[in-house]
Design an enzyme around this catalytic site. Structure first.
Site, short mmCIF file in Angstrom:
data_model
loop_
_atom_site.label_atom_id
_atom_site.label_comp_id
_atom_site.label_asym_id
_atom_site.label_seq_id
_atom_site.Cartn_x
_atom_site.Cartn_y
_atom_site.Cartn_z
N GLY A 232 0.88 -1.26 -0.04
CA GLY A 232 0.19 -0.37 0.14
C GLY A 232 1.19 1.26 -0.41
O GLY A 232 2.11 1.16 -0.46
N SER A 233 0.22 2.01 0.81
CA SER A 233 0.70 3.32 0.48
C SER A 233 2.28 3.98 1.53
O SER A 233 1.98 2.85 2.33
CB SER A 233 0.15 4.74 1.16
N LYS A 235 2.45 5.93 3.36
CA LYS A 235 2.34 6.77 4.98
C LYS A 235 1.67 5.84 5.84
O LYS A 235 1.72 5.91 7.17
CB LYS A 235 1.53 8.31 5.12
N VAL A 236 0.98 4.87 5.14
CA VAL A 236 -0.10 3.21 6.22
C VAL A 236 1.42 2.71 6.44
O VAL A 236 1.09 2.01 7.65
CB VAL A 236 -0.88 3.00 5.28
N GLY A 237 1.76 2.88 5.06
CA GLY A 237 3.22 1.32 5.42
C GLY A 237 3.97 1.66 6.18
O GLY A 237 4.18 0.59 7.88
N GLU A 254 5.28 -3.34 1.05
CA GLU A 254 6.22 -3.29 -0.11
C GLU A 254 5.04 -1.79 -0.28
O GLU A 254 3.96 -1.93 -0.74
CB GLU A 254 5.61 -4.51 -0.73
N CYS A 288 2.37 1.14 -8.18
CA CYS A 288 3.28 1.52 -7.36
C CYS A 288 5.02 1.36 -8.35
O CYS A 288 5.40 2.61 -8.55
CB CYS A 288 3.67 0.37 -6.48
#
Length: 486
Positions: A232-233, A235-237, A254, A288
């Protein structure tokens, strides 16, 4: 509309299909025409707990099962995917908004990863290592980690769920999968159905459709999973990695990219144009690895730009169910608005719009923006949509510097008539993957996939997957008698 949306709009926990018990529903919408596809009552913290507990119970027997028996399940899943390919393809078009071409590409890769999982079941090997102590035997066993939590994204939902779920199961683990809210069926429950029909014992694969607004960090903090696989993003990662680390869990993270597509002065310009258009606009740029930036040596910049713009203008945007469509909708209105705002910001900062696409609903037409000032923050962020920045450089040294001036390091590509020149260029780039004379978007079952810097931690595929979803245990055996100092 596929019957999958009515049949699979449920939670799948401990081998049973049932509604969630949360107080609200996740509504999945066709991003092109706004049609309501499914309504799924969300899973609560209690149901996340039940999913993990059932996975832990089922995993012990599964790990003790012969890998040859486990392998048979994946052979069945592969056969079912092949039999149901048309239905799954339509599901991906309707729920994820991709074209049929993108769905075919995703399903092709998914089948390749399933084939690799069939072999992966037999890959774990133990070792016997020497000891400096007489009579001692050191055995190193490779074992499943136990339970793996998987969080998958909306852009390539079927593949990116499957490429963690399938190998984790093949290696003797159980899995709890949390698909993205925008693609709960194509990224979640359809996979559960395939494994259920293939004969996977109940409890080994659970799918919880929920939202962090309901469960907060319960999926990450739960004591059962030992590994979290997240795509995912950044920020969330970052949050996922922080929470998991605080609970001493391993992660495979990733994240996004800001890939550069580099055209050197000796490149085959026509071929580079074709590769660049694919690299940026496959699945509307919602990939991505997509090329956010195109960097062209000044010596060939005019020729490349003219041909690139001409090709981009031929890309048809609209209904993804139309076989002629190359650019379908972005996943939701928020994404469409954000990408449109990027174009306006870039123009406001002085970029020249060589192609300035319109936004109609969630369909954002391609935009090609040239000569964005080098200090623009837009050149250092991921743009998840059909917008590309084209800038020039003078010589390889400047090109390397520009490519590396990014907080991301996932993928990239360089085009040149001299392959070894391309390899030498690639070695200077801080990135997990880089391609010579090809596109930036690639994934293969046995090569290490992952990024550097803000693009993630860890690798998947092949040996990397084996390392990600197994652990080692040292058992020593003293065949004689040890001498102790007291």
């Amino acid at each position: 509309m596929s019957s999958y949306f009515t049949d699979l709009a449920q939670q799948y926990i401990d081998g049973t299909w049932r509604p969630g018990t949360g107080s609200w529903d996740i509504i999945t919408i066709n991003p092109y025409d706004g049609e309501k596809l499914a309504s799924i009552t969300i899973a609560t913290v209690e149901e996340v707990d039940e999913a993990y507990r059932s996975a832990a119970r089922a995993q012990k027997q599964w790990a003790a099962t012969s890998p040859y028996a486990r392998r048979a399940i994946f052979e069945n899943v592969l056969r079912l995917v092949e039999e149901r390919e048309a239905e799954i393809s339509a599901l991906l078009v309707d729920e994820a908004g991709g074209t049929f071409g993108k769905a075919a590409f995703e399903l092709h890769l998914a089948k390749e990863f399933l084939r690799e999982s069939i072999h992966l079941a037999l890959r774990p090997e133990g070792r016997i290592l020497p000891s400096p102590i007489d009579g001692k035997e050191n055995r190193v066993y490779r074992e499943p980690v136990g339970v793996v939590g998987v969080i998958s994204p909306f852009n390539v939902p079927f593949l990116l769920s499957l490429k963690s779920v399938a190998p984790a199961l093949a290696l003797g683990n159980a899995v709890v999968l949390k698909p993205h809210q925008n693609t709960p069926v194509s990224g979640g429950t359809v996979i559960a159905k395939l494994f259920e029909d293939a004969g996977l014992p109940p409890g080994l694969l659970n799918v919880v459709v929920t939202d962090i607004a309901e469960i907060r960090d319960a999926f990450l903090e739960h004591p059962v999973p030992r590994v979290i696989s997240f795509t995912g993003s950044d920020k969330v990662g970052r949050h996922v990695a922080t929470v998991a680390a605080s609970h001493f869990k391993r992660t495979v993270i990733e994240l996004g990219g800001n890939s550069a597509f580099v055209v050197l002065d000796d490149a085959d310009v026509d071929y580079a144009v074709d590769a660049a258009v694919f690299s940026r606009f496959v699945h509307q740029g919602q990939v991505c690895m997509a090329a956010n930036r195109i960097l062209v040596d000044r010596a060939v910049a005019d020729e490349f730009t003219e041909k690139f713009v001409a090709k981009v203008r031929t890309l048809k945007a609209g209904d993804p169910r139309d076989p002629q469509t190359a650019i379908g909708p972005l996943i939701n209105s928020s994404q469409a608005e954000a990408v449109t705002a990027v174009v306006e910001q870039a123009v406001g900062e002085g970029a020249h719009a060589l192609v300035h696409g319109r936004t109609v609903g969630n369909v954002v037409e391609p935009s090609v923006l040239a000569d964005l000032p080098a200090d623009s923050a837009l050149l250092r962020q991921e743009v998840f949509g059909p917008v590309v920045f084209v800038n020039t450089f003078d010589g390889e040294e400047e090109a390397v510097r520009l490519v590396n001036e990014s907080p991301y390091g996932l993928s990239g590509a360089v085009h040149t008539a001299d392959v070894e020149r391309g390899v030498a260029f690639a070695k200077q780039i801080v990135t997990g993957m880089f391609h010579v004379n090809d596109a930036t978007v690639h994934d293969e079952p046995i090569v290490p996939f992952g990024g550097e810097k803000n693009s993630g931690v860890g690798r998947l595929n092949g040996e990397s997957t084996l390392e990600a979803f197994t652990t080692t245990k040292w058992i020593s055996v003293q065949h004689g008698r040890s001498a102790f100092p007291f």
